[in-house]
Design a protein around this motif. Structure first.
Motif, PDB file in Angstrom:
ATOM      1  N   MET A 189       0.840  -1.201   0.000  1.00 23.84           N
ATOM      2  CA  MET A 189       0.000   0.000   0.000  1.00 23.84           C
ATOM      3  C   MET A 189       0.879   1.257   0.000  1.00 23.84           C
ATOM      4  O   MET A 189       1.852   1.313   0.757  1.00 23.84           O
ATOM      5  CB  MET A 189      -0.906  -0.006   1.251  1.00 23.84           C
ATOM      6  CG  MET A 189      -1.889   1.147   1.285  1.00 23.84           C
ATOM      7  SD  MET A 189      -2.861   1.196   2.800  1.00 23.84           S
ATOM      8  CE  MET A 189      -4.077  -0.041   2.438  1.00 23.84           C
ATOM      9  N   PRO A 190       0.569   2.234  -0.833  1.00 26.04           N
ATOM     10  CA  PRO A 190       1.411   3.443  -0.868  1.00 26.04           C
ATOM     11  C   PRO A 190       1.274   4.274   0.418  1.00 26.04           C
ATOM     12  O   PRO A 190       0.389   4.026   1.233  1.00 26.04           O
ATOM     13  CB  PRO A 190       0.877   4.206  -2.083  1.00 26.04           C
ATOM     14  CG  PRO A 190      -0.503   3.709  -2.288  1.00 26.04           C
ATOM     15  CD  PRO A 190      -0.544   2.299  -1.775  1.00 26.04           C
ATOM     16  N   TYR A 191       2.161   5.252   0.540  1.00 29.06           N
ATOM     17  CA  TYR A 191       2.093   6.150   1.700  1.00 29.06           C
ATOM     18  C   TYR A 191       0.704   6.777   1.826  1.00 29.06           C
ATOM     19  O   TYR A 191       0.133   7.216   0.823  1.00 29.06           O
ATOM     20  CB  TYR A 191       3.088   7.298   1.551  1.00 29.06           C
ATOM     21  CG  TYR A 191       4.547   6.927   1.665  1.00 29.06           C
ATOM     22  CD1 TYR A 191       4.989   5.991   2.593  1.00 29.06           C
ATOM     23  CD2 TYR A 191       5.502   7.553   0.846  1.00 29.06           C
ATOM     24  CE1 TYR A 191       6.340   5.682   2.701  1.00 29.06           C
ATOM     25  CE2 TYR A 191       6.851   7.246   0.960  1.00 29.06           C
ATOM     26  CZ  TYR A 191       7.265   6.311   1.887  1.00 29.06           C
ATOM     27  OH  TYR A 191       8.586   6.008   1.990  1.00 29.06           O
TER      28      TYR A 191
ATOM     29  N   GLU B 191      10.426  11.552   1.368  1.00 25.68           N
ATOM     30  CA  GLU B 191      10.666  10.115   1.518  1.00 25.68           C
ATOM     31  C   GLU B 191      11.795   9.849   2.512  1.00 25.68           C
ATOM     32  O   GLU B 191      11.735   8.942   3.329  1.00 25.68           O
ATOM     33  CB  GLU B 191      11.015   9.513   0.153  1.00 25.68           C
ATOM     34  CG  GLU B 191      11.163   7.999   0.180  1.00 25.68           C
ATOM     35  CD  GLU B 191      11.613   7.455  -1.159  1.00 25.68           C
ATOM     36  OE1 GLU B 191      12.471   8.086  -1.815  1.00 25.68           O
ATOM     37  OE2 GLU B 191      11.117   6.387  -1.550  1.00 25.68           O
ATOM     38  N   ARG B 192      12.817  10.710   2.449  1.00 24.20           N
ATOM     39  CA  ARG B 192      13.955  10.513   3.355  1.00 24.20           C
ATOM     40  C   ARG B 192      13.569  10.766   4.814  1.00 24.20           C
ATOM     41  O   ARG B 192      14.091  10.127   5.722  1.00 24.20           O
ATOM     42  CB  ARG B 192      15.117  11.411   2.928  1.00 24.20           C
ATOM     43  CG  ARG B 192      16.457  10.895   3.393  1.00 24.20           C
ATOM     44  CD  ARG B 192      17.562  11.170   2.420  1.00 24.20           C
ATOM     45  NE  ARG B 192      17.640  12.574   2.035  1.00 24.20           N
ATOM     46  CZ  ARG B 192      18.334  13.002   0.988  1.00 24.20           C
ATOM     47  NH1 ARG B 192      18.985  12.168   0.229  1.00 24.20           N
ATOM     48  NH2 ARG B 192      18.377  14.277   0.704  1.00 24.20           N
TER      49      ARG B 192
ATOM     50  N   ARG C  48       6.319   7.941   9.958  1.00 28.00           N
ATOM     51  CA  ARG C  48       6.176   6.559   9.493  1.00 28.00           C
ATOM     52  C   ARG C  48       4.887   5.935  10.044  1.00 28.00           C
ATOM     53  O   ARG C  48       4.140   5.288   9.323  1.00 28.00           O
ATOM     54  CB  ARG C  48       7.400   5.754   9.922  1.00 28.00           C
ATOM     55  CG  ARG C  48       7.199   4.282   9.961  1.00 28.00           C
ATOM     56  CD  ARG C  48       7.183   3.669   8.575  1.00 28.00           C
ATOM     57  NE  ARG C  48       8.531   3.502   8.101  1.00 28.00           N
ATOM     58  CZ  ARG C  48       8.849   3.324   6.818  1.00 28.00           C
ATOM     59  NH1 ARG C  48       7.896   3.333   5.914  1.00 28.00           N
ATOM     60  NH2 ARG C  48      10.094   3.169   6.451  1.00 28.00           N
ATOM     61  N   GLU C  49       4.638   6.197  11.327  1.00 26.79           N
ATOM     62  CA  GLU C  49       3.433   5.625  11.951  1.00 26.79           C
ATOM     63  C   GLU C  49       2.173   6.132  11.255  1.00 26.79           C
ATOM     64  O   GLU C  49       1.202   5.406  11.101  1.00 26.79           O
ATOM     65  CB  GLU C  49       3.379   5.994  13.430  1.00 26.79           C
ATOM     66  CG  GLU C  49       4.387   5.214  14.282  1.00 26.79           C
ATOM     67  CD  GLU C  49       4.458   5.754  15.706  1.00 26.79           C
ATOM     68  OE1 GLU C  49       3.523   6.450  16.144  1.00 26.79           O
ATOM     69  OE2 GLU C  49       5.479   5.484  16.379  1.00 26.79           O
TER      70      GLU C  49
ATOM     71  N   GLY D  22       5.522   2.013   1.599  1.00 21.79           N
ATOM     72  CA  GLY D  22       5.062   1.640   0.254  1.00 21.79           C
ATOM     73  C   GLY D  22       5.327   2.686  -0.805  1.00 21.79           C
ATOM     74  O   GLY D  22       5.042   2.470  -1.979  1.00 21.79           O
ATOM     75  N   GLY D  23       5.854   3.831  -0.404  1.00 20.93           N
ATOM     76  CA  GLY D  23       6.237   4.826  -1.413  1.00 20.93           C
ATOM     77  C   GLY D  23       5.050   5.518  -2.054  1.00 20.93           C
ATOM     78  O   GLY D  23       3.973   5.637  -1.459  1.00 20.93           O
ATOM     79  N   ILE D  24       5.259   5.959  -3.273  1.00 18.80           N
ATOM     80  CA  ILE D  24       4.212   6.707  -3.988  1.00 18.80           C
ATOM     81  C   ILE D  24       4.104   6.168  -5.412  1.00 18.80           C
ATOM     82  O   ILE D  24       5.108   5.731  -5.992  1.00 18.80           O
ATOM     83  CB  ILE D  24       4.539   8.227  -3.976  1.00 18.80           C
ATOM     84  CG1 ILE D  24       3.321   9.069  -4.351  1.00 18.80           C
ATOM     85  CG2 ILE D  24       5.712   8.559  -4.870  1.00 18.80           C
ATOM     86  CD1 ILE D  24       3.499  10.560  -4.069  1.00 18.80           C
TER      87      ILE D  24
END
Lengths: 198, 172
Positions: free
Chosen positions: A1-3, A125-126, B22-23, B28-30
């Motif tokens: 699942m993506p962000y 992302e970092r 993160r929580e 899973g990125g974009i």
């Protein structure tokens, strides 16, 4: 699942209103839904205290309080609700001395303007994938200025070891396009100066 | 504080803050399609940049005047010059005025490598200012093509000649 960016919030700080609008739109496309804005460091700190965003994305040069003052306040002010909040610092400056100045104030990531979407996303992302540890020293509080694992710390020789930089131990980055362009220009310049003076 | 760890030397403490981001967002990125959509938005985003450019160029003109008259000196003089140039470099490219960014980048880099100003340096800054003024006021978007590149290189060459004349090496 993506962000699931809709679960996170961000505070955008820039005195150029079109820039705030542009960034808001880009972050909405990414999926952010909780976006707060401010046009100088003073207003930004109020917004930060009120909304406690998960990320601050701030410009440097603003009146009356600039981005550096904001970063220092977020990191050190007793009223700051989250001294660890990740801060992405945007500016048109990219000279080494400027980057170091921002780094020493306590920024998390540096984003040279102008940037493209990949540059912006890479910084976000970092923050998620490679969060920085924090250091509290006599004259500094902020993210570790190198992505070094303190578990490796082994006594008084740390300063010497700092000269060795591994792949996972990168100093704060200026974006690649900017750095390559500057380095290329400097390289050409150095060569030409050297030829002219021979 | 979370994850508090004192170093053996006792001079610095390390903390590992909880990764709230993160929580909240998970992993899973974009989707690359979203990045492409955002880039297209950025590429097509249209803002009338000329009024902003005019404001920064007026600030720069005033700074040049103040330096020439001796009202501003030393670091304050350099700072007054680099401020508006940096804004032009930063914002030009964000709003599709790539050539503004290129040319402002050349003179910004030049100034960032100087410790002091003289009339030759001011003359160079003013030449860049006039060029930027023409580009912005004529709404010349994009990188200016081959002519734009030539123009940027000519200004860059002028900076190079300055370094040679005063026996300076860029500090990087």
């Amino acid at each position: 699942m993506p962000y699931q960016f809709e679960n996170a919030s961000v505070l955008i700080v820039d005195d150029m209103k079109p820039m705030v609008s542009l960034l808001s739109s880009l972050l909405r496309i990414f999926g952010f839904r909780h976006i707060y804005t401010a046009y100088d460091g003073q207003e930004a700190f109020k917004q930060f205290c009120k909304h406690r965003p998960d990320i601050i994305l701030t410009d440097w040069m603003m009146e009356p309080n600039d981005g550096i003052a904001l970063v220092e306040r977020v990191r050190k002010d007793s009223l700051s609700p989250n001294k660890f909040v990740p801060i992405i610092f945007m500016t048109g400056y990219s000279h080494r001395i400027r980057v170091e100045r921002a780094r020493d104030a306590g920024i998390t990531e540096f984003l040279a303007k102008p940037f493209n979407v990949k540059d912006l996303y890479a910084r976000i992302e970092r923050l998620i994938e490679k969060p920085r540890q924090f250091v509290e020293a006599t004259d500094f509080f902020g993210p570790d200025r190198r992505r070094k694992n303190p578990k490796d710390y082994d006594g008084p020789f740390r300063r010497g070891e700092d000269d060795t930089v591994s792949e996972d131990d990168q100093p704060l980055e200026v974006d690649m396009v900017e750095r390559e362009r500057t380095e290329l220009m400097l390289e050409v310049l150095r060569k030409e100066i050297s030829q002219e003076t021979q | 504080m979370p994850g508090n760890k004192k170093t053996p030397g006792g001079k610095a403490r390390y903390y590992t803050p909880p990764n709230f981001l993160r929580e909240k967002v998970g992993s899973g990125g974009i989707d690359p399609k979203i990045l492409n959509k955002a880039q297209t938005f950025l590429d097509e985003h249209d803002v009338e940049f000329a009024p902003f450019a005019a404001r920064f160029l007026a600030m720069l003109e005033e700074a040049i005047r103040d330096v020439r008259s001796g009202k501003l000196t030393g670091k304050a003089a350099l700072s007054a010059l680099t401020g508006p140039i940096m804004e032009l470099k930063a914002n030009g490219g964000m709003f599709r005025y790539r050539l503004v960014t290129e040319i402002a980048g050349v003179i910004l880099n030049f100034l960032e490598n100087l410790d002091e100003l003289n009339e030759d340096a001011l003359h160079l800054v003013d030449a860049h200012r006039k060029t930027l003024d023409v580009i912005a006021m004529n709404n010349l978007k994009g990188d200016g093509g081959a002519e734009g590149r030539k123009l940027a290189m000519a200004l860059y060459e002028a900076c190079r000649r300055y370094y040679a004349k005063y026996d300076l090496a860029p500090k990087g």
